[in-house]
Design a protein around this motif. Structure first.
Motif, short mmCIF file in Angstrom:
data_model
loop_
_atom_site.label_atom_id
_atom_site.label_comp_id
_atom_site.label_asym_id
_atom_site.label_seq_id
_atom_site.Cartn_x
_atom_site.Cartn_y
_atom_site.Cartn_z
N UNK A 189 1.29 -0.83 0.32
CA UNK A 189 -0.25 -0.36 0.00
C UNK A 189 0.86 0.92 -0.14
N UNK A 190 1.30 1.00 0.77
CA UNK A 190 2.99 2.05 0.96
C UNK A 190 3.36 2.37 -0.67
N UNK A 191 3.91 1.15 -0.96
CA UNK A 191 4.66 1.29 -2.44
C UNK A 191 3.28 1.93 -3.29
N UNK A 192 2.86 1.57 -3.15
CA UNK A 192 1.43 2.67 -4.04
C UNK A 192 1.34 3.87 -4.41
N UNK A 193 1.22 4.44 -3.50
CA UNK A 193 0.84 5.61 -2.52
C UNK A 193 2.46 5.69 -3.10
N UNK A 194 3.43 5.58 -3.11
CA UNK A 194 4.43 6.64 -3.06
C UNK A 194 4.74 5.93 -4.95
N UNK A 195 4.67 5.08 -5.60
CA UNK A 195 4.53 5.92 -7.35
C UNK A 195 3.10 6.78 -7.48
N UNK A 196 2.52 6.48 -7.03
CA UNK A 196 1.64 7.46 -7.43
C UNK A 196 1.90 8.83 -7.12
N UNK A 197 2.59 9.39 -6.53
CA UNK A 197 2.63 11.37 -6.44
C UNK A 197 3.46 10.91 -6.99
N UNK A 198 3.28 12.01 -7.95
CA UNK A 198 4.92 12.61 -9.25
C UNK A 198 6.18 13.18 -8.34
#
Length: 57
Positions: A48-57
């Motif tokens: 979940x944290x990895x997905x959030x990190x990759x979603x932030x430009x």
């Protein structure tokens, strides 16, 4: 000699040691539950944290 036997019997009947053992068992069970939850959910939380990190430009 009977005073010594009475003191030994009093020490053997003391519940202070049993209470400490009971608290130790409770702490061990709580730790086991925490470890199980972290091991089970740890990878999901990391994803979940990895997905959030990759979603932030």
């Amino acid at each position: 000699m009977t005073k010594l036997a009475a003191k030994i019997q009093t020490r053997l009947q003391a519940e202070r040691g049993a209470t400490a053992v009971e608290y130790g068992v409770m702490v061990a069970l709580i730790v086991a539950v925490i470890v199980t939850v972290v091991a089970t959910l740890g990878q999901d939380i990391l994803n979940a944290f990895t997905n959030v990190e990759t979603a932030i430009p």
